[in-house]
Design a protein around this motif. Structure first.
Motif, PDB file in Angstrom:
ATOM      1  N   TYR A 105       0.916  -1.167   0.394  1.00 59.44           N
ATOM      2  CA  TYR A 105       0.202   0.363   0.217  1.00 59.44           C
ATOM      3  C   TYR A 105       0.773   1.298   0.146  1.00 59.44           C
ATOM      4  CZ  TYR A 105      -3.693  -3.002   0.941  1.00 59.44           C
ATOM      5  OH  TYR A 105      -4.637  -4.256   0.965  1.00 59.44           O
ATOM      6  N   GLU A 110       4.032   1.447  -1.565  1.00 62.58           N
ATOM      7  CA  GLU A 110       3.820   1.151  -2.723  1.00 62.58           C
ATOM      8  C   GLU A 110       3.259   2.026  -3.930  1.00 62.58           C
ATOM      9  OE1 GLU A 110       7.284   0.964  -4.549  1.00 62.58           O
ATOM     10  OE2 GLU A 110       7.877   0.868  -2.210  1.00 62.58           O
ATOM     11  N   GLN A 111       1.994   1.657  -3.530  1.00 65.38           N
ATOM     12  CA  GLN A 111       1.140   2.369  -4.681  1.00 65.38           C
ATOM     13  C   GLN A 111       0.683   3.709  -4.490  1.00 65.38           C
ATOM     14  OE1 GLN A 111      -2.364   0.119  -3.217  1.00 65.38           O
ATOM     15  NE2 GLN A 111      -1.504  -2.037  -4.121  1.00 65.38           N
ATOM     16  N   ARG A 122       3.097   5.973  -3.394  1.00 62.24           N
ATOM     17  CA  ARG A 122       4.002   6.649  -3.784  1.00 62.24           C
ATOM     18  C   ARG A 122       3.709   6.245  -6.113  1.00 62.24           C
ATOM     19  NH1 ARG A 122      10.382   3.248  -3.889  1.00 62.24           N
ATOM     20  NH2 ARG A 122      11.173   4.792  -5.522  1.00 62.24           N
ATOM     21  N   ARG A 123       3.144   4.894  -5.911  1.00 65.11           N
ATOM     22  CA  ARG A 123       2.865   5.290  -7.264  1.00 65.11           C
ATOM     23  C   ARG A 123       1.838   6.114  -7.550  1.00 65.11           C
ATOM     24  NH1 ARG A 123       3.273  -1.625  -8.589  1.00 65.11           N
ATOM     25  NH2 ARG A 123       4.991  -1.835  -8.004  1.00 65.11           N
TER      26      ARG A 123
END
Lengths: 318, 318
Positions: free
Chosen positions: A107, A109-110, A112-113
């Motif tokens: 989550y 990382e998401q 961050r994306r």
DNA sequence: TTGAAAGCGATACCAT
DNA sequence: ATGGTATCGCTTTCAA
């Protein structure tokens, strides 16, 4: 499906002008307005949300990480956050974690994306430092007291209410007080707060025999009371981590025709109202609400304590 | 922030090859793999979720429309849907509606704009036909029996359990049965089902004086019982729309030292367990779970009834 | 195996 | 007031 260029072509104007109409910007002639709107209607066109997100670099989505939904801490925070989101153009995205670190990291990382414009961590398996390391991408708010760690947070400030509860018990001259904890004091801030309040008010250490750990449900409360009884531990009052939980204990005493100790629950659940049990209102919904607001107004790190309240209910059955 | 082209440049390969590595596609040499992964690591790169969505034309988001979260019907459906989503790559987006048609329409429009890959309507202000008209854009599932309307649905099949409850009451020879409804039978399918079950089992019409409408909380249940009592209506049993609600009624009888009617609650809430009240389990969480699954497998219109269950609890206090 | 380039569908800057 | 066009950042097709 039609896109903005189809409308441009059909109406005889450019995509830029169509976009202006779409977003109700100024500097568009009445005539252009009408022709473009006609084309939109004729082609049954709607702009793509995703393309818009890409262009803007925003999603208007706020993620909320929940380990589970079995405890009012999480369901109430969620409720509060939903209510807060209702006033805005943002949407809440549910991110179940089951306390799994891999999941939580995914989550982050998401985030961050750019999948979300912000993240609320209602609880976590990862370290606070890990969360902090992601705040550079988008705002993150956690729902616990972060201490010295530099992260925005909204959390229960329980000590005042806990102490009020303990003082009440002391005034009533209850000495043998049993405690229900979800997790042991070593790893749970809540349990630690409880122990601290006891020591402060009663001026003595809390011995192990008065503590039951790993108690989270009605059934477990029932069993815990039974265990005390069977091992000869006499309890005059119970300070519980939840209303439902202590209701279970109460049922044990009733079933065995024993006198029911004075009970203090927690969370202002319906059960305490039904059974007229004193409780501590931790105002979780307000935490959710504030957490959401803090995401939107994330100009700086902010730490907000929400003071709990001790709610006395005299037992009218005795 | 680095993008795919930066990685392409840095690694000496093209964006296409980088994309292949990102998505673990075949036809990439070991060497390319390594160089590209090295570049990714070096530049601390992550692909943009939004751009990916745009390219794919999908969001992996499922919207769930909730009028509010004050009733277990909604919170349990939500819980079930969350659990189901946990197994997948999809995320649930909370869409609060307050039964506002404008809001609901906005969500439908967002669906059309590909903001979500599907929509769950737990309840609605809009007509079913309006929902149907949007199913051509993306799958929509509602949580009520749609009758002849061609829309996918998962819903409570209450009649069997209701009739079982009524039969139980009849066998016990209860004649004067009071009813709590949230909304009147004209507009509520649930209320209609109840009336129908009564008529079927008792073989007679249900008169108005036995019905209390607009009852949704503990307090309102208390008041309703009071009103019956004060207007001289004697009740032998109450068939309620909820456990908490009927618990309120129970409290009224206790407070006034009156004998408590036989109670039948609904929703299997903790209160009925605590107070040993019979109830009807409508299994809402399963509705949410199935609704979510139906969105993902939306090859055709499907209508799934979830049968409720009558749970008898003998009163051991009398 | 690899790459060029055309989408995907908007927004917004810079001219005119 | 309007339009041209670059841009957002990735996926995918087609050709090499």
């Amino acid at each position: 499906m039609a896109n903005i260029h189809d409308i441009a072509k059909k109406s005889g104007y450019s995509a830029a002008t169509v976009s202006r109409v779409l977003n109700q910007r100024k500097h568009v002639s009445k005539e252009a307005q009408e022709k473009i709107k006609a084309a939109i209607k004729e082609l049954d066109y709607v702009p793509s949300e995703i393309a818009r997100d890409l262009s803007r670099g925003k999603t208007l989505n706020i993620g909320i990480v929940l380990p589970h939904t079995k405890h009012p801490f999480f369901t109430e925070i969620l409720r509060g956050a939903i209510d807060a989101s209702f006033q805005t153009d943002y949407h809440l995205v549910i991110l179940p974690s089951a306390y799994d670190k891999e999941r939580e990291l995914a989550y982050l990382e998401q985030l961050r994306r750019n999948a979300y414009d912000g993240l609320i961590f209602t609880s976590r398996g990862l370290s606070l430092e890990t969360l902090v390391s992601y705040t550079k991408y988008s705002p993150i708010v956690c729902c616990e007291d972060p201490g010295e760690v530099e992260i925005s947070a909204v959390y229960s400030e329980r000590n005042i209410a806990y102490e009020a509860g303990m003082r009440w018990l002391k005034e009533k001259n209850y000495q043998k007080i049993g405690f229900f904890f979800s997790r042991e004091a070593k790893i749970s801030a809540t349990s630690r707060e409880t122990v601290k309040a006891y020591q402060k008010v009663y001026g003595q250490e809390l011995t192990e025999q008065w503590i039951k750990t790993g108690i989270a449900t009605y059934e477990e409360g029932y069993q815990a009371a039974k265990e005390w009884h069977e091992s000869g531990v006499e309890i005059e009052a119970i300070f519980s981590n939840g209303d439902d939980v202590v209701a279970g204990a109460r049922q044990f005493y009733l079933d065995y025709k024993l006198s029911v100790p004075f009970l203090v629950g927690q969370e202002m659940q319906l059960s305490s109202q039904l059974l007229n049990i004193s409780t501590i209102d931790n105002r979780f919904a307000e935490i959710g609400k504030k957490a959401f607001e803090l995401i939107l107004d994330s100009s700086r790190v902010e730490k907000i304590g929400i003071p709990s309240r001790f709610v006395v209910r005299e037992d009218n059955k005795s």
